[in-house]
Design a protein around this motif. Structure first.
Motif: not given
Length: 372
Positions: A122-146
């Motif tokens: 899950w990410y929180s997305k931040f947009w620039n003026k060109d309507a593209k994703v500028k950056s994504k802040k990780l909220l919770v990471e999907q992992t596969y511990p085994g």
């Protein structure tokens, strides 16, 4: 009971309608999907927003009465059961598990169900003026511990798998994985769960992989050990078979997005013609019904949407799908519905103030007609 005993429609179900500790932290106290839905605004002339719920109101999924009312509406539509989105991020980290856990614990509503593991970060997305994703802040990471975590994951769901309401194919509980090819060593995971299922008195697990790219990913998913594939052509929004015309029309839509701050859009009547293709005729490929789509409540003009969706057009689309799968073996006469209650994506069947229960009636009608 399903109106058409030949065709089974399983509806995806979003449990994001109750406050959680993490959502309070990330988005503010009391946040639910209704927050996005209620703040939505029309972004161009004729844009249908906001979408306001009718019969069920702005419900809270902590209430068993709400879950019962949802099941009754789904039964009225002829839906076979709900496929609840399930969030397991590894190391026993879960999100939004309360509604489904309550369904299992309380034994109600008496309505069939299965699970789709939405295995993505899950990410929180931040947009620039060109309507593209500028950056994504990780909220919770999907992992596969085994292996140990895989076992804990299985046993956390064993009571659900044993529940008489759990949907099965070939007498095996259905378990869908949303990102099957993003899962390292998914073949090992499948074998581990099959072994655990047999050890605990089940006939196995019926694994379904979800994909937006059925043409290129079907064989990869099956070769990884899955029994079937759910094909969803949601983002295939090309509107003309001519490559040159497609290029021009896509460029125009992108220009509107960048220059006029209008979301990319396409008429539902054109989009629905491409919701299924020749691949969906294969027995173990289950197509997806799509009543509508509008992602702008979540992403503003950076989203995209279908316009002028109506219950009448949805019924036509559903009937097309039913006619395609009617000739399959009985266990394969399955399609998924995206979705029952994705209000923040304009992708729902529940009654709203504009159409009331007309989408429910449309599905019921298509199921009746599909059995004739």
């Amino acid at each position: 009971m399903n109106i058409n005993n030949k065709i089974k429609v399983i509806a995806f179900y979003l449990p994001q309608y109750h406050p959680t500790l993490d959502n309070n932290l990330w988005w503010g106290k009391g946040f639910t999907e209704w927050t996005n839905v209620a703040k939505a605004k029309p972004l161009f002339s004729g844009h249908y927003q906001p979408h306001i719920p009718a019969d069920l109101g702005f419900y809270d999924l902590r209430l068993s009465e709400v879950r019962q009312a949802q099941a009754e509406l789904a039964q009225e539509a002829g839906i076979e059961g709900f496929c609840y989105y399930h969030y397991w991020f590894g190391n026993e980290k879960q999100e939004l598990e309360l509604p489904f856990n309550e369904v299992v614990k309380l034994g109600k509503p008496d309505f069939p169900f299965c699970l789709c593991w939405a295995n993505e970060s899950w990410y929180s997305k931040f947009w620039n003026k060109d309507a593209k994703v500028k950056s994504k802040k990780l909220l919770v990471e999907q992992t596969y511990p085994g292996k140990d975590d895989n076992a804990k994951h299985f046993y956390s769901l064993l009571s659900a798998f044993r529940d008489s309401r759990y949907l099965k194919i070939d007498d095996r509980p259905i378990f869908m994985i949303y990102k099957p090819l993003d899962f390292p060593k998914v073949d090992s995971f499948i074998q581990e769960w099959k072994t655990l299922a047999l050890k605990n008195g089940l006939k196995g697990i019926y694994f379904i992989g979800y994909t937006l790219r059925i043409e290129t990913e079907y064989k990869k998913i099956i070769n990884a050990g899955f029994d079937a594939v759910n094909s969803c052509r949601l983002d295939q929004i090309t509107i003309d078979k001519n490559f040159f015309l497609n290029f021009i029309k896509t460029a125009i839509r992108k220009s509107e997005n960048l220059i006029f701050h209008r979301p990319m859009r396409i008429r539902y009547a054109k989009a629905m013609l491409q919701f299924v293709g020749k691949e969906e005729k294969i027995n173990n490929i289950f197509p997806t019904l799509i009543p509508n789509w509008d992602h702008t409540p979540r992403s503003g003009y950076n989203g995209y949407l279908y316009t002028k969706s109506t219950p009448e057009l949805f019924e036509k689309h559903a009937l097309q799908v039913f006619n395609m799968i009617n000739s399959k073996p009985e266990d394969d006469r399955i399609c998924f519905l995206k979705s029952w209650n994705e209000w923040g994506e304009g992708n729902y069947m529940e009654p709203d103030l504009k159409f009331g229960k007309k989408y429910i009636y449309a599905l019921r009608s298509a199921l009746k007609r599909g059995s004739e």
